[in-house]
Design a protein around this motif. Structure first.
Motif, mmCIF file in Angstrom:
data_model
loop_
_atom_site.group_PDB
_atom_site.id
_atom_site.type_symbol
_atom_site.label_atom_id
_atom_site.label_comp_id
_atom_site.label_asym_id
_atom_site.label_seq_id
_atom_site.Cartn_x
_atom_site.Cartn_y
_atom_site.Cartn_z
ATOM 1 N N ASP A 147 0.838 -1.196 0.000
ATOM 2 C CA ASP A 147 0.000 0.000 0.000
ATOM 3 C C ASP A 147 0.877 1.252 0.000
ATOM 4 O OD1 ASP A 147 -2.385 -1.455 0.104
ATOM 5 O OD2 ASP A 147 -2.279 -1.600 2.296
ATOM 6 N N PRO A 148 0.363 2.374 -0.495
ATOM 7 C CA PRO A 148 1.138 3.617 -0.480
ATOM 8 C C PRO A 148 1.615 3.949 0.936
ATOM 9 C CG PRO A 148 -0.830 3.882 -1.824
ATOM 10 C CD PRO A 148 -0.956 2.540 -1.135
ATOM 11 N N GLY A 149 2.878 4.295 1.047
ATOM 12 C CA GLY A 149 3.449 4.651 2.340
ATOM 13 C C GLY A 149 4.031 3.489 3.110
ATOM 14 N N GLU A 150 3.731 2.256 2.697
ATOM 15 C CA GLU A 150 4.306 1.095 3.376
ATOM 16 C C GLU A 150 5.788 0.993 3.053
ATOM 17 O OE1 GLU A 150 2.174 -2.850 4.209
ATOM 18 O OE2 GLU A 150 1.382 -2.182 2.279
ATOM 19 N N SER A 151 6.573 0.649 4.053
ATOM 20 C CA SER A 151 8.021 0.531 3.840
ATOM 21 C C SER A 151 8.510 -0.904 3.985
ATOM 22 C CB SER A 151 8.759 1.430 4.832
ATOM 23 O OG SER A 151 8.471 1.047 6.161
ATOM 24 N N GLY A 152 7.628 -1.812 4.383
ATOM 25 C CA GLY A 152 8.017 -3.206 4.567
ATOM 26 C C GLY A 152 8.244 -3.540 6.035
ATOM 27 N N PRO A 153 8.332 -4.820 6.356
ATOM 28 C CA PRO A 153 8.384 -5.915 5.421
ATOM 29 C C PRO A 153 7.013 -6.212 4.782
ATOM 30 C CG PRO A 153 8.394 -6.755 7.678
ATOM 31 C CD PRO A 153 8.429 -5.256 7.755
ATOM 32 N N PRO A 154 6.992 -6.913 3.643
ATOM 33 C CA PRO A 154 8.164 -7.463 2.973
ATOM 34 C C PRO A 154 9.018 -6.381 2.331
ATOM 35 C CG PRO A 154 6.227 -7.790 1.620
ATOM 36 C CD PRO A 154 5.740 -7.225 2.918
ATOM 37 N N PHE A 155 10.324 -6.625 2.342
ATOM 38 C CA PHE A 155 11.273 -5.713 1.719
ATOM 39 C C PHE A 155 11.655 -6.289 0.360
ATOM 40 C CE2 PHE A 155 11.905 -5.257 6.325
ATOM 41 C CZ PHE A 155 11.726 -3.890 6.471
ATOM 42 N N ALA A 156 11.307 -5.583 -0.695
ATOM 43 C CA ALA A 156 11.638 -6.050 -2.040
ATOM 44 C C ALA A 156 13.145 -6.127 -2.221
ATOM 45 C CB ALA A 156 11.047 -5.099 -3.078
ATOM 46 N N ILE A 157 13.563 -7.072 -3.065
ATOM 47 C CA ILE A 157 14.954 -7.123 -3.500
ATOM 48 C C ILE A 157 14.947 -7.183 -5.018
ATOM 49 C CG2 ILE A 157 15.109 -9.654 -3.178
ATOM 50 C CD1 ILE A 157 18.156 -9.047 -2.456
ATOM 51 N N SER A 158 15.502 -6.172 -5.641
ATOM 52 C CA SER A 158 15.500 -6.105 -7.101
ATOM 53 C C SER A 158 16.517 -7.102 -7.666
ATOM 54 C CB SER A 158 15.857 -4.700 -7.569
ATOM 55 O OG SER A 158 17.211 -4.401 -7.250
ATOM 56 N N VAL A 159 16.399 -7.353 -8.959
ATOM 57 C CA VAL A 159 17.363 -8.234 -9.616
ATOM 58 C C VAL A 159 18.769 -7.646 -9.500
ATOM 59 C CG1 VAL A 159 18.034 -9.242 -11.826
ATOM 60 C CG2 VAL A 159 15.625 -9.208 -11.148
ATOM 61 N N ALA A 160 18.895 -6.335 -9.662
ATOM 62 C CA ALA A 160 20.208 -5.700 -9.522
ATOM 63 C C ALA A 160 20.759 -5.869 -8.107
ATOM 64 C CB ALA A 160 20.118 -4.223 -9.895
ATOM 65 N N GLN A 161 19.887 -5.774 -7.095
ATOM 66 C CA GLN A 161 20.333 -5.976 -5.720
ATOM 67 C C GLN A 161 20.735 -7.420 -5.470
ATOM 68 O OE1 GLN A 161 16.792 -4.304 -3.925
ATOM 69 N NE2 GLN A 161 17.920 -2.494 -3.218
ATOM 70 N N LEU A 162 20.000 -8.362 -6.077
ATOM 71 C CA LEU A 162 20.400 -9.768 -5.990
ATOM 72 C C LEU A 162 21.790 -9.962 -6.594
ATOM 73 C CD1 LEU A 162 17.358 -12.062 -6.932
ATOM 74 C CD2 LEU A 162 18.744 -12.170 -4.851
ATOM 75 N N ASP A 163 21.997 -9.347 -7.774
ATOM 76 C CA ASP A 163 23.307 -9.433 -8.424
ATOM 77 C C ASP A 163 24.406 -8.939 -7.494
ATOM 78 O OD1 ASP A 163 22.087 -10.347 -10.751
ATOM 79 O OD2 ASP A 163 22.154 -8.393 -11.753
ATOM 80 N N ASP A 164 24.170 -7.803 -6.862
ATOM 81 C CA ASP A 164 25.179 -7.209 -5.980
ATOM 82 C C ASP A 164 25.403 -8.062 -4.733
ATOM 83 O OD1 ASP A 164 25.523 -5.114 -7.726
ATOM 84 O OD2 ASP A 164 24.256 -3.706 -6.603
ATOM 85 N N LEU A 165 24.295 -8.520 -4.128
ATOM 86 C CA LEU A 165 24.400 -9.270 -2.876
ATOM 87 C C LEU A 165 25.185 -10.564 -3.080
ATOM 88 C CD1 LEU A 165 23.611 -9.546 0.121
ATOM 89 C CD2 LEU A 165 21.491 -10.655 -0.636
#
Length: 198
Positions: A147-165
């Motif tokens: 929903d608007p304003g929600e910050s998580g969790p769940p915390f999204a992880i982008s494909v680029a962040q997966l690559d970096d991690l």
């Protein structure tokens, strides 16, 4: 009320567990049917144990770990044929006999429940749990419905962040699954990873 959505024991005590869908992850079921994994597997953040029971019924020696004692008690009650598979404990403080002993670690909603700053610690804990040549099989939550304003969790992880991690880890498989829970179509990614040899 739980202090936050990362107070997992409080969430279970209050039955505030939107991540629990009452069944194993559809992309994980599909991967298991196709890949036919064998050996010993760890499911961190196993919750009520649906993924663990599915893996065990597919012939995998699966163990579920959760930091919430209530989650473990409920998993044992929900899956009476697999009670011994559910262990109360902390991924970041695995018992020594578990280190380097798993052929597979299955990721499904564990990482997305953690604050993003914990991600390197998660990666290192998974690497420590795996045998040489072991695999991290992940159903990664790349685009949660929030929903608007929600910050998580769940915390999204982008494909680029997966690559970096997981920089330096071998990508064994990587695709957008064609099956999902009712509101997760296109929001997840299956990526299977193998740690680099140090």
């Amino acid at each position: 009320m739980p202090e936050s959505m990362t107070d997992w024991e409080g969430c279970y005590l209050e039955n505030n567990t939107p991540w629990n869908r009452g069944a194993a992850s559809p992309p994980l079921i599909e991967w298991v049917r196709r890949a036919r994994p064998q050996g010993r597997a760890l499911v961190p953040g196993c919750g009520l144990g649906h993924d663990v029971a599915m893996l065990a019924e597919a012939g995998v020696d699966a163990a579920g770990l959760d930091i919430s004692a209530t989650a473990i008690e409920r998993a044992q009650a929900a899956h009476p044929g697999h009670q011994e598979r559910f262990v109360h404990g902390d991924l970041f403080a695995l018992p020594n006999p578990w280190l380097g002993t798993f052929d597979l670690v299955f990721e499904h909603t564990c990482l997305s429940g953690m604050p993003p700053e914990w991600r390197p610690k998660y990666r290192d804990a998974v690497a420590a749990a795996l045998k040489p040549g072991g695999l991290l099989v992940g159903v990664w939550y790349v685009s949660p419905d929030m929903d608007p304003g929600e910050s998580g969790p769940p915390f999204a992880i982008s494909v680029a962040q997966l690559d970096d991690l997981f920089a330096g880890w071998q990508i064994v498989e990587d695709y957008v699954p064609t099956v999902a829970y009712a509101d997760r179509e296109g929001r997840e990614r299956v990526r299977v990873l193998k740690p680099s040899v140090s």
